[in-house]
Write an enzyme that holds these catalytic residues in place. Structure first.
Site, PDB file in Angstrom:
ATOM      1  CB  CYS A  35      50.468  23.332  71.863  1.00  0.00           C
ATOM      2  SG  CYS A  35      50.317  22.633  70.532  1.00  0.00           S
ATOM      3  CG  HIS A  55      37.458  30.142  44.789  1.00  0.00           C
ATOM      4  ND1 HIS A  55      37.717  30.434  43.711  1.00  0.00           N
ATOM      5  CD2 HIS A  55      36.792  28.912  44.905  1.00  0.00           C
ATOM      6  CE1 HIS A  55      37.227  29.599  42.730  1.00  0.00           C
ATOM      7  NE2 HIS A  55      36.596  28.864  43.222  1.00  0.00           N
ATOM      8  CB  SER A  61      39.159  33.168  32.140  1.00  0.00           C
ATOM      9  OG  SER A  61      39.617  32.254  33.505  1.00  0.00           O
ATOM     10  CB  VAL A  87      40.286  35.379  47.939  1.00  0.00           C
ATOM     11  CG1 VAL A  87      39.920  34.017  47.849  1.00  0.00           C
ATOM     12  CG2 VAL A  87      41.580  36.100  47.376  1.00  0.00           C
ATOM     13  CG  ASP A  88      38.635  41.307  45.780  1.00  0.00           C
ATOM     14  OD1 ASP A  88      39.104  41.159  44.561  1.00  0.00           O
ATOM     15  OD2 ASP A  88      37.556  41.187  46.038  1.00  0.00           O
ATOM     16  CG  ASN A 133      35.467  38.724  30.040  1.00  0.00           C
ATOM     17  OD1 ASN A 133      36.235  39.360  29.564  1.00  0.00           O
ATOM     18  ND2 ASN A 133      35.679  37.566  30.594  1.00  0.00           N
ATOM     19  N   PRO A 134      35.166  41.831  28.344  1.00  0.00           N
ATOM     20  CG  PRO A 134      37.223  43.100  29.116  1.00  0.00           C
ATOM     21  CD  PRO A 134      35.954  42.306  29.540  1.00  0.00           C
ATOM     22  N   GLY A 184      33.488  38.948  34.386  1.00  0.00           N
ATOM     23  CA  GLY A 184      34.822  39.054  34.593  1.00  0.00           C
ATOM     24  C   GLY A 184      35.652  37.669  34.939  1.00  0.00           C
ATOM     25  CB  ALA A 196      33.226  44.743  35.995  1.00  0.00           C
TER      26      ALA A 196
HETATM   27  C1  BV8 Z   1      38.550  21.031  43.594  1.00  0.00           C
HETATM   28  C2  BV8 Z   1      41.751  31.083  45.882  1.00  0.00           C
HETATM   29  C3  BV8 Z   1      38.271  18.599  44.292  1.00  0.00           C
HETATM   30  C4  BV8 Z   1      43.202  30.926  45.869  1.00  0.00           C
HETATM   31  C5  BV8 Z   1      41.159  29.785  43.714  1.00  0.00           C
HETATM   32  C6  BV8 Z   1      36.897  20.237  36.195  1.00  0.00           C
HETATM   33  C7  BV8 Z   1      37.574  20.387  34.905  1.00  0.00           C
HETATM   34  C8  BV8 Z   1      38.648  20.739  35.062  1.00  0.00           C
HETATM   35  C9  BV8 Z   1      39.679  21.093  36.184  1.00  0.00           C
HETATM   36  C10 BV8 Z   1      38.786  20.690  37.276  1.00  0.00           C
HETATM   37  C11 BV8 Z   1      37.570  20.255  37.296  1.00  0.00           C
HETATM   38  N1  BV8 Z   1      37.159  19.993  38.705  1.00  0.00           N
HETATM   39  C12 BV8 Z   1      38.225  20.481  39.313  1.00  0.00           C
HETATM   40  C13 BV8 Z   1      39.331  20.848  38.718  1.00  0.00           C
HETATM   41  C14 BV8 Z   1      40.573  21.234  39.330  1.00  0.00           C
HETATM   42  C15 BV8 Z   1      40.622  22.804  39.426  1.00  0.00           C
HETATM   43  C16 BV8 Z   1      40.572  23.588  38.256  1.00  0.00           C
HETATM   44  O1  BV8 Z   1      39.401  23.989  37.998  1.00  0.00           O
HETATM   45  N2  BV8 Z   1      41.753  23.717  37.640  1.00  0.00           N
HETATM   46  C17 BV8 Z   1      41.495  24.688  36.524  1.00  0.00           C
HETATM   47  C18 BV8 Z   1      42.938  25.503  36.572  1.00  0.00           C
HETATM   48  C19 BV8 Z   1      41.504  23.719  35.146  1.00  0.00           C
HETATM   49  N3  BV8 Z   1      39.713  22.994  40.638  1.00  0.00           N
HETATM   50  C20 BV8 Z   1      40.098  23.000  41.919  1.00  0.00           C
HETATM   51  O2  BV8 Z   1      41.002  22.390  42.110  1.00  0.00           O
HETATM   52  C21 BV8 Z   1      39.023  23.159  42.840  1.00  0.00           C
HETATM   53  N4  BV8 Z   1      38.753  22.177  43.942  1.00  0.00           N
HETATM   54  O3  BV8 Z   1      38.180  20.619  42.579  1.00  0.00           O
HETATM   55  O4  BV8 Z   1      38.637  20.230  44.644  1.00  0.00           O
HETATM   56  C22 BV8 Z   1      37.987  18.300  45.632  1.00  0.00           C
HETATM   57  C23 BV8 Z   1      36.465  17.892  45.826  1.00  0.00           C
HETATM   58  C24 BV8 Z   1      36.079  17.290  47.092  1.00  0.00           C
HETATM   59  C25 BV8 Z   1      37.150  16.967  48.130  1.00  0.00           C
HETATM   60  C26 BV8 Z   1      38.398  17.304  47.753  1.00  0.00           C
HETATM   61  C27 BV8 Z   1      38.741  17.791  46.713  1.00  0.00           C
HETATM   62  C28 BV8 Z   1      39.305  24.503  43.671  1.00  0.00           C
HETATM   63  C29 BV8 Z   1      39.145  25.415  42.931  1.00  0.00           C
HETATM   64  C30 BV8 Z   1      39.692  26.944  43.579  1.00  0.00           C
HETATM   65  C31 BV8 Z   1      40.975  27.144  43.646  1.00  0.00           C
HETATM   66  N5  BV8 Z   1      41.146  28.589  44.234  1.00  0.00           N
HETATM   67  N6  BV8 Z   1      41.259  31.118  44.576  1.00  0.00           N
HETATM   68  C32 BV8 Z   1      43.933  32.289  45.595  1.00  0.00           C
HETATM   69  O5  BV8 Z   1      42.997  33.219  45.234  1.00  0.00           O
HETATM   70  O6  BV8 Z   1      45.071  32.222  45.844  1.00  0.00           O
HETATM   71  S1  BV8 Z   1      40.970  29.803  41.738  1.00  0.00           S
HETATM   72  C33 BV8 Z   1      41.444  31.495  41.475  1.00  0.00           C
HETATM   73  O7  BV8 Z   1      41.416  31.283  40.160  1.00  0.00           O
HETATM   74  C34 BV8 Z   1      40.219  32.580  41.479  1.00  0.00           C
HETATM   75  O8  BV8 Z   1      39.472  32.337  42.685  1.00  0.00           O
HETATM   76  C35 BV8 Z   1      39.523  32.313  40.314  1.00  0.00           C
HETATM   77  O9  BV8 Z   1      38.623  31.118  40.620  1.00  0.00           O
HETATM   78  C36 BV8 Z   1      40.389  31.573  39.329  1.00  0.00           C
HETATM   79  C37 BV8 Z   1      40.806  32.926  38.173  1.00  0.00           C
HETATM   80  O10 BV8 Z   1      39.872  32.698  37.219  1.00  0.00           O
HETATM   81  P1  BV8 Z   1      39.149  34.179  37.003  1.00  0.00           P
HETATM   82  O11 BV8 Z   1      38.635  34.989  38.292  1.00  0.00           O
HETATM   83  O12 BV8 Z   1      38.067  33.823  35.812  1.00  0.00           O
HETATM   84  O13 BV8 Z   1      40.291  35.060  36.562  1.00  0.00           O
HETATM   85  P2  BV8 Z   1      41.262  35.130  35.263  1.00  0.00           P
HETATM   86  O14 BV8 Z   1      42.296  35.823  35.515  1.00  0.00           O
HETATM   87  O15 BV8 Z   1      41.387  33.831  34.622  1.00  0.00           O
HETATM   88  O16 BV8 Z   1      40.161  36.001  34.158  1.00  0.00           O
HETATM   89  C38 BV8 Z   1      39.926  36.896  34.219  1.00  0.00           C
HETATM   90  C39 BV8 Z   1      38.912  37.541  33.331  1.00  0.00           C
HETATM   91  O17 BV8 Z   1      38.238  38.686  33.532  1.00  0.00           O
HETATM   92  C40 BV8 Z   1      39.301  37.300  31.813  1.00  0.00           C
HETATM   93  O18 BV8 Z   1      38.187  36.483  31.109  1.00  0.00           O
HETATM   94  C41 BV8 Z   1      39.430  38.719  31.347  1.00  0.00           C
HETATM   95  O19 BV8 Z   1      38.930  38.754  30.131  1.00  0.00           O
HETATM   96  C42 BV8 Z   1      38.228  39.493  32.182  1.00  0.00           C
HETATM   97  N7  BV8 Z   1      38.431  40.824  32.374  1.00  0.00           N
HETATM   98  C43 BV8 Z   1      39.647  41.575  32.531  1.00  0.00           C
HETATM   99  N8  BV8 Z   1      39.401  42.707  32.879  1.00  0.00           N
HETATM  100  C44 BV8 Z   1      37.956  42.835  33.042  1.00  0.00           C
HETATM  101  C45 BV8 Z   1      37.447  41.613  32.792  1.00  0.00           C
HETATM  102  N9  BV8 Z   1      36.217  41.353  32.795  1.00  0.00           N
HETATM  103  C46 BV8 Z   1      35.383  42.568  33.172  1.00  0.00           C
HETATM  104  N10 BV8 Z   1      35.818  43.760  33.473  1.00  0.00           N
HETATM  105  C47 BV8 Z   1      37.111  43.874  33.487  1.00  0.00           C
HETATM  106  N11 BV8 Z   1      37.503  45.211  33.675  1.00  0.00           N
END
Ligand code: BV8
Length: 242
Positions: free
Chosen positions: A134, A119, A190, A103-104, A211-212, A188, A229
């Site tokens: 209003c 997102h 998870s 979202v950045d 992804n590292p 990048g 990245a």
């Molecule tokens: C919904 C905005 C229904 C807000 C975000 C199926 C299975 C299980 C669960 C669910 C499912 N379906 C739905 C769900 C529930 C849920 C979900 O997925 N839960 C998870 C936690 C299990 N999903 C939802 O709620 C979605 N909505 O399902 O609605 C619905 C449908 C119809 C009508 C009504 C309702 C909504 C999901 C979106 C939520 N919002 N962001 C904000 O930012 O504040 S999600 C947010 O978290 C981010 O946007 C991103 O998506 C996520 C974080 O994940 P990553 O981006 O992967 O980041 P992370 O830190 O985890 O990992 C970083 C990676 O980078 C690591 O692997 C690391 O090794 C690597 N890395 C690090 N440095 C580097 C690198 N890689 C390369 N270079 C580097 N330098």
């Protein structure tokens, strides 16, 4: 796979989709979701704060968390990975689609065209409850968060919270691009959050992960580049030497 051998796959691909997550912005200085939360927010998991329930329960706490992130993002710049994607798109119009969970706005700031932001955007606010006349008639009262002076409707960040649907058109465009691609880079992420992660399971072409660290999507990958990245993408997207 090395960034250099990924370059060979990129050069023969016609329709490339790049799905990015928080790791894409890590080298710009934006903490990932997995990185520990700091300060007031350290006792909460992001999934707890990024919900409508959390916002209604404590609007100030959640608003401040987004304000902190906005200020942090405003202080950083797109990194070499963001810039390499934008440069490739400029050289090869229509050949690369960026789909991001971030979202950045850093892909957009780097110049990537038509970014599919699944997102939302942290810099765009909207009304929590459907706007009443209003709400639209006057400037919101300043505050954490700002609110309607008449009905106290709150302003909220224009992002997709957990439990909320993704923007339908953006998701449909992303699904179509993924189905029609002949190469998908997953950079990048998870691979934990759905439906974004599910896109990698619908790819029309081979999936290559950058992804590292191991991720939840390694099982769908045809190849994995254990690199970052900002290191991998400039090499993999390098212009063909004439
Ligand atoms: C919904 C905005 C229904 C807000 C975000 C199926 C299975 C299980 C669960 C669910 C499912 N379906 C739905 C769900 C529930 C849920 C979900 O997925 N839960 C998870 C936690 C299990 N999903 C939802 O709620 C979605 N909505 O399902 O609605 C619905 C449908 C119809 C009508 C009504 C309702 C909504 C999901 C979106 C939520 N919002 N962001 C904000 O930012 O504040 S999600 C947010 O978290 C981010 O946007 C991103 O998506 C996520 C974080 O994940 P990553 O981006 O992967 O980041 P992370 O830190 O985890 O990992 C970083 C990676 O980078 C690591 O692997 C690391 O090794 C690597 N890395 C690090 N440095 C580097 C690198 N890689 C390369 N270079 C580097 N330098």
């Amino acid at each position: 796979m090395t960034p250099r051998s990924l370059r060979d796959w990129v050069q023969v691909a016609r329709r490339i989709v790049v799905l990015t997550g928080a790791g894409m912005s890590a080298e710009s200085g934006v903490p990932t979701f997995r990185d520990a939360q700091t300060g007031l927010w350290s006792k909460f998991r992001p999934e707890q704060l990024a919900t409508e329930q959390a916002f209604r329960a404590d609007p100030g706490l959640v608003w401040d968390w987004y304000e902190l992130r906005r200020q942090m993002i405003a202080r950083v710049e797109p990194n070499a990975g963001h810039l390499a994607l934008a440069a490739f798109a400029a050289r090869h119009p229509g050949r690369l689609t960026v789909v991001t969970q971030n979202v950045d706005g850093l892909h957009q700031r780097a110049g990537s065209p038509d970014v599919l932001a699944l997102h939302g955007n942290i810099f765009e606010d909207r009304w929590l409850d459907p706007a009443r006349p209003c709400c639209l008639a006057q400037t919101p009262l300043p505050g954490r968060p700002p609110r309607c002076a008449a009905c106290a409707n709150l302003r909220r960040p224009g992002v997709v919270w957990f439990g909320e649907a993704l923007p339908v058109q953006v998701l449909e465009q992303a699904e179509q691009a993924v189905r029609e691609c002949d190469l998908m880079l997953v950079v990048g992420t998870s691979g934990v959050v759905y439906p974004a992660a599910g896109l990698a399971r619908q790819a029309g072409g081979p999936v290559v992960i950058v992804n590292p660290q191991p991720s939840e999507l390694d099982d769908v990958a045809r190849a994995i580049v254990r690199s970052t990245a900002a290191h991998c993408l400039p090499v993999a997207l390098e212009p063909q030497s004439t």
